[in-house]
Design a protein around this motif. Structure first.
Motif, PDB file in Angstrom:
ATOM      1  N   VAL A  34     -10.163   4.388  -2.906  1.00  0.00           N
ATOM      2  CA  VAL A  34      -9.371   4.815  -1.752  1.00  0.00           C
ATOM      3  C   VAL A  34      -9.848   6.199  -1.340  1.00  0.00           C
ATOM      4  N   GLN A  48      -8.106   7.595   3.869  1.00  0.00           N
ATOM      5  CA  GLN A  48      -7.153   6.503   3.714  1.00  0.00           C
ATOM      6  C   GLN A  48      -5.852   6.987   3.088  1.00  0.00           C
ATOM      7  N   ALA A  67      -6.127  -1.892   2.618  1.00  0.00           N
ATOM      8  CA  ALA A  67      -6.042  -2.059   4.068  1.00  0.00           C
ATOM      9  C   ALA A  67      -5.041  -3.145   4.443  1.00  0.00           C
ATOM     10  N   SER A 108      -1.494  -1.899   3.951  1.00  0.00           N
ATOM     11  CA  SER A 108      -1.087  -0.877   4.921  1.00  0.00           C
ATOM     12  C   SER A 108      -0.552  -1.481   6.211  1.00  0.00           C
ATOM     13  N   VAL A 124      -6.294   4.079   7.637  1.00  0.00           N
ATOM     14  CA  VAL A 124      -6.543   3.278   6.441  1.00  0.00           C
ATOM     15  C   VAL A 124      -7.554   2.165   6.703  1.00  0.00           C
TER      16      VAL A 124
END
Length: 293
Positions: A120, A124, A242, A245, A284
């Motif tokens: 990450v 992000q 991702a 999110s 993200v």
């Protein structure tokens, strides 16, 4: 590198829209059905639907090993997550508080992503933080803080941990499977857990009126056949951070739907929160531009 298909581009907005309707379905069905009883009927309907689709298409069924992995992931994502949230709200936990707790999922997923080999980036992390801040702004007027809710709060925390663990577990151990046969396995496992709990803890009240029939049909054919399938598709082809999110956008879409359908308040603060959330999710999921030497 795999070229994104049309479905790759359409899956996130379709998933967000479909997933957001889940809260409206719960609101529609709540006065007429006990939560675990409703979910048991829903899971049974999904098992019949997906088994039928798999048999007609002669889909490949998972191996015994993959069935075990899918069953465990299904119990975490379906039985424990949905059951925890529905029962917590029925027992008095305000919907805004429940939404805030559940929307901590992207934070936990980002923190635990290294366990399955995902890195990450700082950008992000900034997006994860912004997304959470936006969610708080969107649902702030619905939050009830400073009050002890006891068991309902613990149930919602259990739901948060369950969907986080289930998402990571599935991505790690069984990312590839036929969505029809795989979901038949997952929802059969979820039914095997939820139905005995409904029998033990509830009077199993369900009134088969128009709202419940509409909620049940939407839950089976749209929320599951559409929403869950899209989530699994995105997990298969994307990074788990991702995908998680995108959950941040659900409260915003739900708020707009509730404003249109139920005349609920949608103030300037909520609209500002939607913008902050959108920016956070963009940070993200946006791909970094490739550099040339």
């Amino acid at each position: 590198m795999r070229t994104p298909s049309l479905l790759d581009r359409l899956a996130p907005p379709l998933f967000i829209f479909i997933w957001a309707t889940g809260y409206l379905v719960a609101k529609l069905a709540a006065p007429h059905a006990d939560p675990l009883t409703f979910l048991s009927w829903r899971y049974a309907g999904v098992v019949l639907l997906m088994t039928g689709l798999a048999l007609v298409a002669r889909a490949r069924w998972p191996s015994r090993r993959d069935m075990a992995h899918l069953a465990l992931a299904g119990v975490l994502i379906q039985a424990m997550y949905l059951g925890g949230v529905w029962v917590a709200i029925r027992q008095g936990l305000p919907a805004g508080t429940a939404a805030l707790i559940v929307n901590l999922q992207p934070v936990l997923v980002a923190a635990l992503a290294p366990l399955i080999g995902e890195r990450v980036a700082p950008r992000q992390w900034a997006g994860v933080a912004l997304g959470l801040a936006g969610v708080v702004l969107v649902i702030w007027h619905k939050l009830t803080l400073g009050t002890s809710f006891g068991p309902p709060l613990l149930l919602c925390l259990m739901a948060l941990l369950a969907i986080t663990a289930g998402t990571l577990y599935q991505k790690r151990f069984v990312p590839q499977f036929d969505l029809r046969s795989g979901q038949a396995v997952q929802f059969a496992a979820s039914l095997a857990v939820t139905l005995p709990l409904a029998w033990a803890l509830e009077p199993m009240r369900i009134t088969w009126n128009a709202p419940v029939l509409a909620a049940m049909a939407w839950s089976i054919f749209v929320l599951t056949a559409g929403g869950i399938s899209l989530m699994f598709y995105m997990l298969r082809h994307g990074r788990v951070t991702a995908v998680s999110s995108t959950m941040y956008l659900v409260p915003s879409v739900t708020s707009v739907m509730a404003w249109l359908l139920f005349d609920e308040t949608l103030g300037a603060q909520a609209i500002a929160g939607m913008g902050v959330t959108l920016l956070g999710v963009y940070l993200v999921v946006a791909k970094r531009p490739e550099t040339t030497a």
